[in-house]
Design a protein around this motif. Structure first.
Motif, PDB file in Angstrom:
ATOM      1  N   ASP A  34       0.825  -1.212   0.000  1.00 40.50           N
ATOM      2  CA  ASP A  34       0.000   0.000   0.000  1.00 40.50           C
ATOM      3  C   ASP A  34       0.855   1.255   0.000  1.00 40.50           C
ATOM      4  O   ASP A  34       0.565   2.216  -0.721  1.00 40.50           O
ATOM      5  N   TYR A  35       1.934   1.258   0.769  1.00 39.48           N
ATOM      6  CA  TYR A  35       2.829   2.414   0.787  1.00 39.48           C
ATOM      7  C   TYR A  35       3.526   2.588  -0.557  1.00 39.48           C
ATOM      8  O   TYR A  35       3.545   3.683  -1.124  1.00 39.48           O
ATOM      9  N   PHE A  36       4.124   1.510  -1.063  1.00 44.32           N
ATOM     10  CA  PHE A  36       4.898   1.629  -2.297  1.00 44.32           C
ATOM     11  C   PHE A  36       4.020   2.023  -3.483  1.00 44.32           C
ATOM     12  O   PHE A  36       4.436   2.823  -4.323  1.00 44.32           O
ATOM     13  N   VAL A  37       2.808   1.499  -3.557  1.00 45.09           N
ATOM     14  CA  VAL A  37       1.900   1.882  -4.638  1.00 45.09           C
ATOM     15  C   VAL A  37       1.529   3.358  -4.496  1.00 45.09           C
ATOM     16  O   VAL A  37       1.507   4.097  -5.484  1.00 45.09           O
ATOM     17  N   ALA A  38       1.278   3.819  -3.271  1.00 43.24           N
ATOM     18  CA  ALA A  38       0.973   5.240  -3.062  1.00 43.24           C
ATOM     19  C   ALA A  38       2.167   6.112  -3.432  1.00 43.24           C
ATOM     20  O   ALA A  38       2.016   7.195  -3.996  1.00 43.24           O
ATOM     21  N   ALA A  39       3.382   5.655  -3.109  1.00 42.53           N
ATOM     22  CA  ALA A  39       4.582   6.463  -3.343  1.00 42.53           C
ATOM     23  C   ALA A  39       5.022   6.457  -4.796  1.00 42.53           C
ATOM     24  O   ALA A  39       5.418   7.498  -5.337  1.00 42.53           O
ATOM     25  N   THR A  40       4.992   5.292  -5.437  1.00 45.41           N
ATOM     26  CA  THR A  40       5.601   5.179  -6.764  1.00 45.41           C
ATOM     27  C   THR A  40       4.653   4.677  -7.840  1.00 45.41           C
ATOM     28  O   THR A  40       5.014   4.657  -9.007  1.00 45.41           O
ATOM     29  N   GLY A  41       3.475   4.206  -7.446  1.00 47.11           N
ATOM     30  CA  GLY A  41       2.545   3.644  -8.408  1.00 47.11           C
ATOM     31  C   GLY A  41       2.762   2.164  -8.666  1.00 47.11           C
ATOM     32  O   GLY A  41       2.053   1.558  -9.460  1.00 47.11           O
ATOM     33  N   ALA A  42       3.733   1.559  -8.006  1.00 51.29           N
ATOM     34  CA  ALA A  42       4.045   0.139  -8.223  1.00 51.29           C
ATOM     35  C   ALA A  42       4.541  -0.485  -6.928  1.00 51.29           C
ATOM     36  O   ALA A  42       5.068   0.209  -6.056  1.00 51.29           O
ATOM     37  N   PRO A  43       4.400  -1.815  -6.785  1.00 44.77           N
ATOM     38  CA  PRO A  43       4.947  -2.484  -5.599  1.00 44.77           C
ATOM     39  C   PRO A  43       6.473  -2.413  -5.579  1.00 44.77           C
ATOM     40  O   PRO A  43       7.104  -2.150  -6.607  1.00 44.77           O
ATOM     41  N   ALA A  44       7.045  -2.657  -4.426  1.00 49.72           N
ATOM     42  CA  ALA A  44       8.505  -2.696  -4.292  1.00 49.72           C
ATOM     43  C   ALA A  44       9.050  -3.897  -5.058  1.00 49.72           C
ATOM     44  O   ALA A  44       8.364  -4.909  -5.221  1.00 49.72           O
ATOM     45  N   LEU A  45      10.285  -3.769  -5.495  1.00 49.33           N
ATOM     46  CA  LEU A  45      10.988  -4.857  -6.166  1.00 49.33           C
ATOM     47  C   LEU A  45      12.034  -5.423  -5.222  1.00 49.33           C
ATOM     48  O   LEU A  45      12.499  -4.722  -4.313  1.00 49.33           O
ATOM     49  N   PRO A  46      12.464  -6.677  -5.410  1.00 51.87           N
ATOM     50  CA  PRO A  46      13.497  -7.246  -4.544  1.00 51.87           C
ATOM     51  C   PRO A  46      14.764  -6.386  -4.473  1.00 51.87           C
ATOM     52  O   PRO A  46      15.379  -6.269  -3.417  1.00 51.87           O
ATOM     53  N   ALA A  47      15.129  -5.755  -5.570  1.00 51.77           N
ATOM     54  CA  ALA A  47      16.340  -4.917  -5.577  1.00 51.77           C
ATOM     55  C   ALA A  47      16.188  -3.676  -4.705  1.00 51.77           C
ATOM     56  O   ALA A  47      17.186  -3.071  -4.316  1.00 51.77           O
ATOM     57  N   ASP A  48      14.953  -3.297  -4.372  1.00 50.49           N
ATOM     58  CA  ASP A  48      14.746  -2.117  -3.538  1.00 50.49           C
ATOM     59  C   ASP A  48      15.342  -2.289  -2.146  1.00 50.49           C
ATOM     60  O   ASP A  48      15.764  -1.323  -1.524  1.00 50.49           O
ATOM     61  N   VAL A  49      15.386  -3.514  -1.651  1.00 53.05           N
ATOM     62  CA  VAL A  49      15.990  -3.757  -0.337  1.00 53.05           C
ATOM     63  C   VAL A  49      17.483  -3.450  -0.399  1.00 53.05           C
ATOM     64  O   VAL A  49      18.011  -2.733   0.445  1.00 53.05           O
ATOM     65  N   GLN A  50      18.161  -3.975  -1.389  1.00 51.82           N
ATOM     66  CA  GLN A  50      19.599  -3.717  -1.505  1.00 51.82           C
ATOM     67  C   GLN A  50      19.886  -2.249  -1.776  1.00 51.82           C
ATOM     68  O   GLN A  50      20.900  -1.719  -1.316  1.00 51.82           O
ATOM     69  N   MET A 125      19.917  17.494  17.611  1.00 55.31           N
ATOM     70  CA  MET A 125      19.112  17.795  16.434  1.00 55.31           C
ATOM     71  C   MET A 125      17.986  18.745  16.832  1.00 55.31           C
ATOM     72  O   MET A 125      17.436  18.645  17.917  1.00 55.31           O
ATOM     73  N   ARG A 126      17.668  19.662  15.965  1.00 52.76           N
ATOM     74  CA  ARG A 126      16.594  20.615  16.209  1.00 52.76           C
ATOM     75  C   ARG A 126      15.394  20.380  15.300  1.00 52.76           C
ATOM     76  O   ARG A 126      14.311  20.882  15.559  1.00 52.76           O
ATOM     77  N   THR A 127      15.612  19.630  14.202  1.00 50.01           N
ATOM     78  CA  THR A 127      14.552  19.392  13.225  1.00 50.01           C
ATOM     79  C   THR A 127      14.612  17.959  12.734  1.00 50.01           C
ATOM     80  O   THR A 127      15.699  17.430  12.501  1.00 50.01           O
ATOM     81  N   VAL A 128      13.447  17.343  12.585  1.00 48.36           N
ATOM     82  CA  VAL A 128      13.341  16.039  11.925  1.00 48.36           C
ATOM     83  C   VAL A 128      12.497  16.267  10.673  1.00 48.36           C
ATOM     84  O   VAL A 128      11.433  16.893  10.740  1.00 48.36           O
ATOM     85  N   VAL A 129      13.005  15.784   9.546  1.00 45.05           N
ATOM     86  CA  VAL A 129      12.325  15.947   8.264  1.00 45.05           C
ATOM     87  C   VAL A 129      11.985  14.559   7.739  1.00 45.05           C
ATOM     88  O   VAL A 129      12.827  13.659   7.760  1.00 45.05           O
ATOM     89  N   ALA A 130      10.758  14.391   7.273  1.00 45.50           N
ATOM     90  CA  ALA A 130      10.311  13.125   6.697  1.00 45.50           C
ATOM     91  C   ALA A 130       9.556  13.420   5.410  1.00 45.50           C
ATOM     92  O   ALA A 130       9.173  14.565   5.155  1.00 45.50           O
ATOM     93  N   THR A 131       9.345  12.383   4.608  1.00 52.74           N
ATOM     94  CA  THR A 131       8.536  12.533   3.400  1.00 52.74           C
ATOM     95  C   THR A 131       7.427  11.490   3.413  1.00 52.74           C
ATOM     96  O   THR A 131       7.564  10.430   4.023  1.00 52.74           O
ATOM     97  N   CYS A 132       6.334  11.830   2.736  1.00 51.37           N
ATOM     98  CA  CYS A 132       5.200  10.912   2.662  1.00 51.37           C
ATOM     99  C   CYS A 132       4.389  11.252   1.415  1.00 51.37           C
ATOM    100  O   CYS A 132       4.210  12.438   1.108  1.00 51.37           O
ATOM    101  N   PRO A 133       3.900  10.236   0.714  1.00 51.83           N
ATOM    102  CA  PRO A 133       2.999  10.527  -0.406  1.00 51.83           C
ATOM    103  C   PRO A 133       1.752  11.252   0.109  1.00 51.83           C
ATOM    104  O   PRO A 133       1.165  10.856   1.116  1.00 51.83           O
ATOM    105  N   GLY A 134       1.350  12.292  -0.577  1.00 58.22           N
ATOM    106  CA  GLY A 134       0.200  13.080  -0.158  1.00 58.22           C
ATOM    107  C   GLY A 134      -1.115  12.343  -0.235  1.00 58.22           C
ATOM    108  O   GLY A 134      -2.100  12.757   0.386  1.00 58.22           O
ATOM    109  N   THR A 135      -1.145  11.228  -0.956  1.00 59.96           N
ATOM    110  CA  THR A 135      -2.374  10.441  -1.066  1.00 59.96           C
ATOM    111  C   THR A 135      -2.419   9.291  -0.067  1.00 59.96           C
ATOM    112  O   THR A 135      -3.415   8.576  -0.005  1.00 59.96           O
ATOM    113  N   TRP A 136      -1.349   9.120   0.721  1.00 61.70           N
ATOM    114  CA  TRP A 136      -1.296   7.996   1.659  1.00 61.70           C
ATOM    115  C   TRP A 136      -1.667   8.489   3.046  1.00 61.70           C
ATOM    116  O   TRP A 136      -0.823   8.848   3.858  1.00 61.70           O
ATOM    117  N   GLU A 137      -2.966   8.538   3.311  1.00 61.90           N
ATOM    118  CA  GLU A 137      -3.471   9.102   4.556  1.00 61.90           C
ATOM    119  C   GLU A 137      -2.958   8.395   5.806  1.00 61.90           C
ATOM    120  O   GLU A 137      -2.720   9.052   6.820  1.00 61.90           O
TER     121      GLU A 137
END
Length: 183
Positions: A34-50, A125-137
């Motif tokens: 669900d996360y990977f499809v929201a982020a990239t439009g496709a499921p994760a691939l095995p190479a994504d781990v490496q 640290m004074r700031t933590v920055v993260a990213t998230c797909p805007g469609t992944w509630e």
């Protein structure tokens, strides 16, 4: 290795990712489709781990990168990809923070995130920055529950967002910022 008690009462071990964790992280990636499809439009691939080992934003050193696994028993139930002191000396950037669907909404992610945020503050640290797909509630809600402010969409492919380069398939990627209190 550190044990954290989740809100559901069960312990979660947080430790540095090791090569023998690749299969478990691969299963986590598959479970978090669900996360990977929201982020990239496709499921994760095995190479994504490496690729986790090598993904580093321009200007950061490998010594700044931390890959942490969240484990319950012998199972990997989460992953945190962090770069300390990036993009500025007083910042910590989160590239990916995943929790397996079976462990979500049980306090696993929130407990670990709060502990890591506290540790970041303790290291200056004074700031933590993260990213998230805007469609992944689920991810946006999680970030808001931790006090992050969600920014406007980042639309430029190839731009550095958080601690990684935005890929062309990523749409409506949001940058979330959490300002940490002075200690």
């Amino acid at each position: 290795m550190e044990e954290i008690a989740a809100a559901d009462g069960g312990p979660v071990t947080v430790r540095e990712m090791r090569p023998e964790d690749e299969a478990g992280v691969g299963r986590l990636f598959a479970a978090c489709e669900d996360y990977f499809v929201a982020a990239t439009g496709a499921p994760a691939l095995p190479a994504d781990v490496q690729s986790l080992y090598y993904a580093l934003p321009e200007g950061a050193d490998f010594e700044q990168k931390r890959l942490l696994v969240l484990c319950r028993g012998g199972d990997v139930v989460g992953l945190a990809d962090l770069v300390d002191r990036f993009p500025e000396a007083g910042s910590c950037s989160v590239g990916v923070f995943l929790v397996a669907p079976g462990a979500r909404r049980r306090g696993v992610g929130a407990g670990v995130a709060r502990r890591l945020i506290g540790e970041a503050a303790g290291r200056g640290m004074r700031t933590v920055v993260a990213t998230c797909p805007g469609t992944w509630e689920p991810g946006l809600g999680f970030l808001r529950s931790l006090g992050f402010e969600i920014g406007r969409p980042e639309e430029t492919a190839g731009a550095t967002v958080g601690n990684r380069t935005r890929h062309p398939g990523e749409r409506d990627l949001r940058t979330a910022r959490l300002e940490l209190p002075d200690r």
